[in-house]
Design an enzyme around this catalytic site. Structure first.
Site, mmCIF file in Angstrom:
data_model
loop_
_atom_site.group_PDB
_atom_site.id
_atom_site.type_symbol
_atom_site.label_atom_id
_atom_site.label_comp_id
_atom_site.label_asym_id
_atom_site.label_seq_id
_atom_site.Cartn_x
_atom_site.Cartn_y
_atom_site.Cartn_z
ATOM 1 N N HIS A 87 -7.452 10.778 6.095
ATOM 2 C CA HIS A 87 -8.796 10.315 6.455
ATOM 3 C C HIS A 87 -9.625 11.543 6.806
ATOM 4 O O HIS A 87 -9.666 11.977 7.949
ATOM 5 C CB HIS A 87 -8.745 9.324 7.625
ATOM 6 C CG HIS A 87 -8.064 8.038 7.247
ATOM 7 N ND1 HIS A 87 -8.756 6.908 6.897
ATOM 8 C CD2 HIS A 87 -6.760 7.722 7.125
ATOM 9 C CE1 HIS A 87 -7.893 5.952 6.589
ATOM 10 N NE2 HIS A 87 -6.675 6.413 6.717
ATOM 11 N N GLU A 125 -6.820 -1.105 -4.038
ATOM 12 C CA GLU A 125 -7.143 0.298 -3.736
ATOM 13 C C GLU A 125 -6.725 1.244 -4.851
ATOM 14 O O GLU A 125 -5.644 1.117 -5.425
ATOM 15 C CB GLU A 125 -6.441 0.731 -2.432
ATOM 16 C CG GLU A 125 -6.737 2.171 -2.027
ATOM 17 C CD GLU A 125 -6.093 2.588 -0.702
ATOM 18 O OE1 GLU A 125 -5.055 2.000 -0.343
ATOM 19 O OE2 GLU A 125 -6.626 3.499 -0.061
ATOM 20 N N GLU A 148 -11.161 1.201 -1.139
ATOM 21 C CA GLU A 148 -10.324 0.040 -0.829
ATOM 22 C C GLU A 148 -11.088 -1.121 -0.203
ATOM 23 O O GLU A 148 -11.144 -1.260 1.004
ATOM 24 C CB GLU A 148 -9.129 0.430 0.043
ATOM 25 C CG GLU A 148 -9.416 1.288 1.241
ATOM 26 C CD GLU A 148 -8.131 1.661 1.982
ATOM 27 O OE1 GLU A 148 -7.212 0.834 2.088
ATOM 28 O OE2 GLU A 148 -8.056 2.794 2.481
ATOM 29 N N ASP A 177 -3.470 7.491 -2.886
ATOM 30 C CA ASP A 177 -3.327 6.314 -2.018
ATOM 31 C C ASP A 177 -3.752 5.099 -2.853
ATOM 32 O O ASP A 177 -4.867 5.080 -3.385
ATOM 33 C CB ASP A 177 -4.265 6.557 -0.813
ATOM 34 C CG ASP A 177 -4.277 5.446 0.220
ATOM 35 O OD1 ASP A 177 -3.530 4.475 0.076
ATOM 36 O OD2 ASP A 177 -5.075 5.581 1.180
ATOM 37 N N ASP A 210 0.856 -1.187 0.000
ATOM 38 C CA ASP A 210 0.000 0.000 0.000
ATOM 39 C C ASP A 210 0.893 1.238 0.000
ATOM 40 O O ASP A 210 1.726 1.417 0.891
ATOM 41 C CB ASP A 210 -0.899 -0.056 1.248
ATOM 42 C CG ASP A 210 -2.063 0.913 1.172
ATOM 43 O OD1 ASP A 210 -1.931 1.962 0.517
ATOM 44 O OD2 ASP A 210 -3.102 0.618 1.805
ATOM 45 N N HIS A 215 -11.928 6.018 2.226
ATOM 46 C CA HIS A 215 -11.965 7.281 2.967
ATOM 47 C C HIS A 215 -11.816 8.469 2.046
ATOM 48 O O HIS A 215 -11.127 8.406 1.037
ATOM 49 C CB HIS A 215 -10.845 7.300 4.016
ATOM 50 C CG HIS A 215 -9.526 6.836 3.483
ATOM 51 N ND1 HIS A 215 -8.556 7.708 3.065
ATOM 52 C CD2 HIS A 215 -9.034 5.580 3.243
ATOM 53 C CE1 HIS A 215 -7.514 6.999 2.613
ATOM 54 N NE2 HIS A 215 -7.773 5.715 2.701
HETATM 55 MN MN MN Z 1 -3.800 2.707 1.154
HETATM 56 MN MN MN Z 2 -6.433 4.185 1.999
#
Ligand code: MN
Ligand code: MN
Length: 303
Positions: free
Chosen positions: A169, A289, A194, A101, A90, A161
């Protein structure tokens, strides 16, 4: 102009962060193999982000098997990728605080390939569905169905998020299961989407492990020692409100004083720790994600 509600100049920074994140994710997909040191994957990803003109938005996560998220190598980590494992990498990139992200699961275990495929398919389902006005309740229920179709289970307490500048977030969550909510998606919002998938016999939720290797600045408090003050200044200046790794603090205060200073900042709650998340029944987990921007009539993938 793609998204009226974000100034073009700022939006281009999301695009730049997204391009870097996608490139690094694909390089890391190829870097994962049995026996590779986890710290080498983390450091390679973070170096590549910096070389490409971005900064890590959080330490590269390499979460193995029942570890769903938030494992990143501590300094001098000796952990290696085990055989037949399922590995989530990630990656987070920011350009001037604008964050992308993204994550990929590399499955070294042919028997669990379906977990990875279900996570990828759930992500595709999400991308097709996202548009202005979509209810969060409906979103969660569609992701849940997409995963259950495989005879598998979503992780109910990990969510996508909303992202905003220097905030990973930013309030709103995108659940991976049906969730009673009156909230809706709006044009111009940036989301990390995700889905997390586990086996049908699993508990289907994560618990906090005792270890934590990812930290974040919370607030400035008076420090007892000069070294703690110096360390907190460095953290606030370099990472602001974004998560960081202890690996990134090397040489910041004399090494003999580092541990005590770092512990002081944690116990005074100037810093917070993100514990490692593991699947409650110890079953394997896959994740996929992307970061997207909500457009006038759908969404656009930035990663
Ligand atoms: Mn992530
Ligand atoms: Mn994330």
């Amino acid at each position: 102009m793609l998204v009226m509600s974000i100034p073009e100049e700022d939006f281009q920074k999301y695009v730049a962060a997204g391009n870097i994140a996608a490139k690094v994710r694909e390089q890391m997909r190829r870097a994962v193999s049995e026996g590779t040191l986890v710290i080498d994957i983390c450091e390679k990803a973070e170096a590549l982000i910096r070389e490409s003109g971005g900064k890590p938005a959080f330490p590269c996560n390499v979460s193995i098997n029942e570890v769903a998220a938030h494992y990143s190598s501590p300094p001098l980590d000796k952990k290696a990728i085990p055989e037949n494992s399922i590995v989530k990498v990630d990656v987070g990139v920011h350009v001037d605080g604008y964050i992308a992200d993204t994550a990929v699961t590399v499955c070294l275990d042919p028997e669990h390939e379906n977990l990875t495929r279900a996570a990828e398919e759930a992500l595709e389902t999400a991308i097709k569905l996202l548009r202005p006005g979509l209810s969060i309740a409906r979103f969660g229920s569609a992701i849940q169905k997409s995963i259950q179709k495989w005879g598998l289970k979503p992780i109910s307490n990990l969510t996508g998020h909303k992202i905003s500048r220097f905030s990973l977030h930013a309030g709103k969550a995108l659940p991976n299961v049906f969730h009673l909510s009156t909230s809706r998606v709006k044009v111009g919002e940036i989301y990390a989407v995700e889905p997390f998938v586990t086996t049908s016999e699993a508990a289907g939720r994560v618990i906090r492990a005792r270890e934590a290797y990812i930290f974040r600045f919370v607030k400035r408090k008076s420090s007892k020692t000069e070294h703690a003050k110096q360390l907190l200044n460095y953290i606030e200046k370099n990472f602001r409100t974004l998560p960081f790794s202890e690996r990134w603090l090397d040489g910041c205060v004399p090494s003999d004083y580092h541990s005590a200073a770092f512990s002081e900042l944690l116990s005074s709650k100037s810093l917070m720790a993100y514990p490692v998340f593991t699947e409650a029944s110890g079953k394997r987990v896959a994740q996929a994600e992307h970061t997207v921007v909500i457009t006038k009539d759908g969404c656009r993938v930035l990663t």
